[in-house]
Design a protein around this motif. Structure first.
Motif, PDB file in Angstrom:
ATOM      1  N   SER A  47       0.790  -1.219   0.000  1.00 50.55           N
ATOM      2  CA  SER A  47       0.000   0.000   0.000  1.00 50.55           C
ATOM      3  C   SER A  47       0.827   1.277   0.000  1.00 50.55           C
ATOM      4  O   SER A  47       0.285   2.360  -0.020  1.00 50.55           O
ATOM      5  CB  SER A  47      -0.917   0.014   1.233  1.00 50.55           C
ATOM      6  OG  SER A  47      -0.144  -0.066   2.411  1.00 50.55           O
ATOM      7  N   GLN A  48       2.137   1.147   0.064  1.00 51.01           N
ATOM      8  CA  GLN A  48       2.938   2.357   0.115  1.00 51.01           C
ATOM      9  C   GLN A  48       4.293   2.140  -0.520  1.00 51.01           C
ATOM     10  O   GLN A  48       4.752   1.035  -0.721  1.00 51.01           O
ATOM     11  CB  GLN A  48       3.109   2.831   1.565  1.00 51.01           C
ATOM     12  CG  GLN A  48       3.935   1.857   2.424  1.00 51.01           C
ATOM     13  CD  GLN A  48       4.007   2.279   3.858  1.00 51.01           C
ATOM     14  OE1 GLN A  48       2.994   2.538   4.474  1.00 51.01           O
ATOM     15  NE2 GLN A  48       5.207   2.354   4.401  1.00 51.01           N
ATOM     16  N   LEU A 149       5.226   4.785 -12.862  1.00 48.98           N
ATOM     17  CA  LEU A 149       5.872   5.713 -11.936  1.00 48.98           C
ATOM     18  C   LEU A 149       7.231   6.168 -12.462  1.00 48.98           C
ATOM     19  O   LEU A 149       7.601   7.345 -12.311  1.00 48.98           O
ATOM     20  CB  LEU A 149       6.021   5.065 -10.562  1.00 48.98           C
ATOM     21  CG  LEU A 149       4.731   4.936  -9.744  1.00 48.98           C
ATOM     22  CD1 LEU A 149       4.950   4.053  -8.524  1.00 48.98           C
ATOM     23  CD2 LEU A 149       4.239   6.314  -9.316  1.00 48.98           C
ATOM     24  N   LYS A 192       9.579   8.710  -4.663  1.00 47.89           N
ATOM     25  CA  LYS A 192       8.922   9.805  -3.936  1.00 47.89           C
ATOM     26  C   LYS A 192       7.522  10.105  -4.474  1.00 47.89           C
ATOM     27  O   LYS A 192       6.814  10.939  -3.905  1.00 47.89           O
ATOM     28  CB  LYS A 192       9.790  11.057  -4.012  1.00 47.89           C
ATOM     29  CG  LYS A 192      11.158  10.888  -3.334  1.00 47.89           C
ATOM     30  CD  LYS A 192      12.039  12.116  -3.533  1.00 47.89           C
ATOM     31  CE  LYS A 192      13.406  11.906  -2.883  1.00 47.89           C
ATOM     32  NZ  LYS A 192      14.307  13.067  -3.102  1.00 47.89           N
ATOM     33  N   LEU A 193       7.129   9.444  -5.542  1.00 45.29           N
ATOM     34  CA  LEU A 193       5.823   9.718  -6.145  1.00 45.29           C
ATOM     35  C   LEU A 193       4.738   8.873  -5.495  1.00 45.29           C
ATOM     36  O   LEU A 193       4.991   7.750  -5.037  1.00 45.29           O
ATOM     37  CB  LEU A 193       5.865   9.426  -7.645  1.00 45.29           C
ATOM     38  CG  LEU A 193       6.834  10.283  -8.467  1.00 45.29           C
ATOM     39  CD1 LEU A 193       6.838   9.812  -9.920  1.00 45.29           C
ATOM     40  CD2 LEU A 193       6.464  11.761  -8.399  1.00 45.29           C
ATOM     41  N   PRO A 194       3.506   9.377  -5.439  1.00 41.77           N
ATOM     42  CA  PRO A 194       2.401   8.566  -4.893  1.00 41.77           C
ATOM     43  C   PRO A 194       2.115   7.373  -5.798  1.00 41.77           C
ATOM     44  O   PRO A 194       2.143   7.484  -7.024  1.00 41.77           O
ATOM     45  CB  PRO A 194       1.227   9.544  -4.865  1.00 41.77           C
ATOM     46  CG  PRO A 194       1.557  10.586  -5.882  1.00 41.77           C
ATOM     47  CD  PRO A 194       3.060  10.716  -5.876  1.00 41.77           C
ATOM     48  N   VAL A 195       1.843   6.252  -5.163  1.00 42.12           N
ATOM     49  CA  VAL A 195       1.606   5.020  -5.908  1.00 42.12           C
ATOM     50  C   VAL A 195       0.121   4.894  -6.254  1.00 42.12           C
ATOM     51  O   VAL A 195      -0.723   4.897  -5.364  1.00 42.12           O
ATOM     52  CB  VAL A 195       2.054   3.793  -5.097  1.00 42.12           C
ATOM     53  CG1 VAL A 195       1.809   2.498  -5.893  1.00 42.12           C
ATOM     54  CG2 VAL A 195       3.509   3.909  -4.712  1.00 42.12           C
TER      55      VAL A 195
END
Length: 735
Positions: A47-48, A149, A192-195
């Motif tokens: 999830s992260q 990503l 560093k980007l949101p998944v």
């Protein structure tokens, strides 16, 4: 690919730090996860993003790790035991991630149901021909998320729309192709980007695949050829002792007398560990341990199972099979249809206990300490193993470290943790790490066997020979009830009836039930499939009996029952065509055919056999047609068909575990025979390509081959084989 497998295991097994090993590894340095610890590699929840502050490792999910050197690591959810899963699952990731297959490294996944669950089975384990089926979507999604990503990170640096960029071979290009950045250069920024949710990421259409469906060379071949591959039995640790073990020859027995003094007198022997059901002699090396075990002159108290014989077990099955069981299927009214039929056919079939007898015998290395327990083993079920060891030691699960390895043959045997539990019991008494190795005799005589089954079948035919009634009662052990209790409802084991409750044929009145019968003094378990390995033999043999009773050709008869089932009909037709079904054969030669739907795949095999006047059987050729839906690597599939066929053929010709006075009578490869190379037939594989969801392959040929061979024997001799292994004495020519 070769570097990470070797580096990870050697670092662990020499006690050398991973960083120190890699710094001294020369040519292996380029394959390392530079600066990344094993724990950080394994720690990412799906999830992260996990961002390693030192290395900038890009880990958008539980499967992918890309570091600034560009090294791409797949945290492998399944275990490699010769079936080619390292290659096929790596191909799924590489296809969507847009990297070349040879750029992917593999690490064994740690025990973690949440991250690495096999969705077909419901827990994290390797079995059921389910690896590709279970991870077909998750691994492709993981690769697609990672690719998107990385493209987004490049687009952000160039200040362009990500839709104008593309990825290929581990590099992101802008629209013109003039600008490009490698995945390694983008790893830190991508981390560093949101998944995005995996379900929101578009996957490739099959027409756009460049790797899936191609013949890719196995990624683990070279290390197996040159000897660098490390299996559980290869574990070496500083200060490690080696233990030879003798287990009570009767289940439930215990050691009555042990000559510890004589064992300790053997040079190199350090201690004798008696844990009642087993005795281990711990020594500096295996030679001393074996000599010490022999000197111990153990005598046994057999306990309550000391008189059990095969005859007792078969009698128990025969009596139990006369009574109704848990209903698996009940369409129409089979009993009324049977009573009204023009012709009735009845049969009883039996299949024996079977051992796994994998090339690598059972072994496990354990270092038990006050606050942790490290285990080096090849296991198909890491989470189950971890849980059982935690229960045994009283330690929390996180203190149980499973160092999983390549497996030298699993076949379901290593879904069980009994060998690890035994090793931990022994290790509790040993200061430092100890490797417990079973001899071949212990391995065969203390296996957990494919169950013995006894089946009763009846069918009714109409005037045209078509079946109007079918009843099938299966009596035998329930592996599922012990291993996955929630899956058994109202006494019905779904595995025990697989390929029997849903045969591929149109049968208007059908009743199938299951009678659970647990044999005393015998442990049963998975064996390269369980239910289908006996049900397909029974169903396909009985269908052949009906074709004979109807005076029809076996292929023609089956085709008449498969009009509703185009995929089954297609494999049947293809196998018959490729085998030259109608072409003539010499006397005492015959062809037999079988069809199955199991493990999500449709399979048909034709066997060509020769039966000599003395009854000996020579299987000359096997032709296999397989529809496993959308396939990943045809080379791996063909290898699986060959290996699975020979595994099943070995059982049909030779396989039988028998009991006398509570003891297994077979002990080594002189009396539990593997197929010899001169017995091996030509195995041809013909694949049907379509866009259906992937099916399983590894166990399918094992399940189907017995019936093809015994049906061929009937064609050659007119003698029906209803019990396995094949009794060649019954096939002797009377002339």
């Amino acid at each position: 690919m070769n570097g990470p497998i070797l580096s990870e295991q050697v670092a662990e097994e020499t006690g050398m730090s991973r960083r120190a090993f890699l710094q001294g590894a020369g040519f292996l340095l380029g394959f390392s996860l530079t600066g990344a610890s094993t724990s950080s590699v394994f720690a990412a929840p799906t999830s992260q993003v996990v961002e390693d502050e030192v290395t900038g490792t890009f880990a958008p999910n539980g499967f992918i790790r890309i570091n600034p050197t560009g090294a791409v690591t797949l945290v492998m959810p399944m275990v490699e035991m010769g079936q080619g899963v390292y290659t096929s699952l790596s191909m799924l990731l590489a296809e969507e991630l847009e990297v070349k297959l040879d750029k992917i490294q593999v690490q064994h996944a740690p025990p973690n149901h949440a991250l690495y669950v096999n969705s077909i089975i419901g827990i994290q384990n390797t079995g059921g021909s389910a690896s590709v089926r279970a991870f077909w979507t998750p691994l492709r999604q993981a690769g697609a998320v990672g690719r998107n990503l990385l493209i987004a990170a490049a687009a952000k640096r160039w200040n362009v729309d990500p839709a104008t960029c593309r990825a290929k071979d581990g590099i992101v290009f802008d629209a013109s192709g003039a600008k490009h950045l490698s995945y390694g250069e983008l790893a830190t920024a991508a981390a560093k980007l949101p998944v995005p949710p995996a379900a929101n990421v578009k996957l490739k259409e099959p027409k756009d695949f460049t790797l899936i469906g191609t013949r890719a060379r196995r990624v683990d071949s070279s290390i197996k050829v040159d000897g660098r591959a490390l299996y559980g039995i290869d574990t070496r640790l500083p200060g490690m002792k080696v233990a030879a073990v003798a287990i009570s020859p009767v289940l439930g027995g215990k050691a009555k007398a042990v000559d510890e003094k004589a064992a300790l007198a053997v040079k190199g022997v350090r201690q004798v560990v008696n844990i009642d059901e087993a005795v281990a002699v711990v020594a500096d090396h295996m030679g001393a341990a074996k000599k010490g075990l022999e000197a111990a002159a153990i005598t046994w108290d057999d306990g309550p199972n000391g008189k059990i014989s095969n005859a007792d077990i078969v009698k128990q099955l025969e009596e139990a099979s006369k009574k109704p069981g848990a209903v698996a299927r009940n369409d129409g009214d089979a009993e009324d249809a049977l009573a009204a039929a023009t012709q009735r056919v009845d049969a009883i079939y039996q299949v024996p206990f079977l051992a796994h007898a994998a090339m690598e015998p059972m072994n496990c290395t354990v270092h038990q300490q006050n606050d942790r327990c490290d285990i080096w083993v090849g296991t198909q079920a890491p989470t189950i193993t971890q849980s059982l060891v935690a229960e045994l030691t009283g330690l929390p699960k996180e203190a149980i470290k499973i160092h999983n390895h390549l497996i030298g043959g699993g076949f379901g045997r290593r879904l069980e943790a009994d060998g690890t539990v035994l090793a931990v019991k022994i290790a509790k008494h040993v200061d430092g790490p100890v490797k417990v190795i079973w001899s071949r005799e212990e391995d065969i005589q203390h296996d957990m066997y494919r169950p013995y089954y006894l089946d009763r079948l009846s069918a009714g035919l109409d005037a045209a020979g078509k079946p109007v009634a079918w009843t099938h009662r299966i009596a035998g052990s329930s592996v599922m009830a012990r291993y996955y209790p929630p899956y058994v409802k109202d006494g019905l084991d779904p595995d025990a009836v697989e390929a029997a409750a849903e045969p591929p044929y149109a049968l208007p009145n059908i009743r199938v039930d299951f009678v659970r019968v647990e044999p005393p003094g015998v442990r049963t378990s998975w064996w390269r499939g369980v239910g289908p390995t006996h049900n397909v033999f029974v169903v396909e043999s009985f269908i052949d009996e009906l074709a004979h009773a109807a005076k029809q050709d076996p292929v023609t008869y089956r085709k008449g029952l498969l009009g509703h089932n185009p995929r089954a009909l297609a494999v049947l037709s293809l196998a018959a065509e490729k085998a030259g079904w109608a072409s003539p054969l010499p006397a005492r030669h015959g062809r037999g055919i079988s069809v199955q739907f199991a493990y999500g795949s449709y399979t048909s095999q034709v066997a060509e056999v020769e039966v000599a006047a003395d009854g000996s059987v020579k299987v000359k050729r096997i032709v296999c047609a397989l529809d496993c839906g959308m396939y990943v690597n045809p080379d791996t599939i063909e290898a699986q068909v060959q290996g699975g066929t020979l595994f099943g053929l070995t059982a049909a010709l030779h396989g039988s575990i028998t009991f006398k006075d509570g003891r297994v009578e077979q002990s080594n490869f002189d009396n539990y025979l593997p197929m010899r190379i001169d017995e091996a037939p030509v195995v041809e594989t013909h694949l049907i390509k379509n866009a259906e969801a992937p099916g399983g392959v590894g166990e399918a040929p094992t399940a189907i081959v017995s019936a093809a061979v015994t049906n061929a024997i009937f064609a050659a001799t007119g003698k029906r084989v209803r019990c396995l292994p094949i009794d060649t004495n019954s096939l002797k020519s009377s002339s």
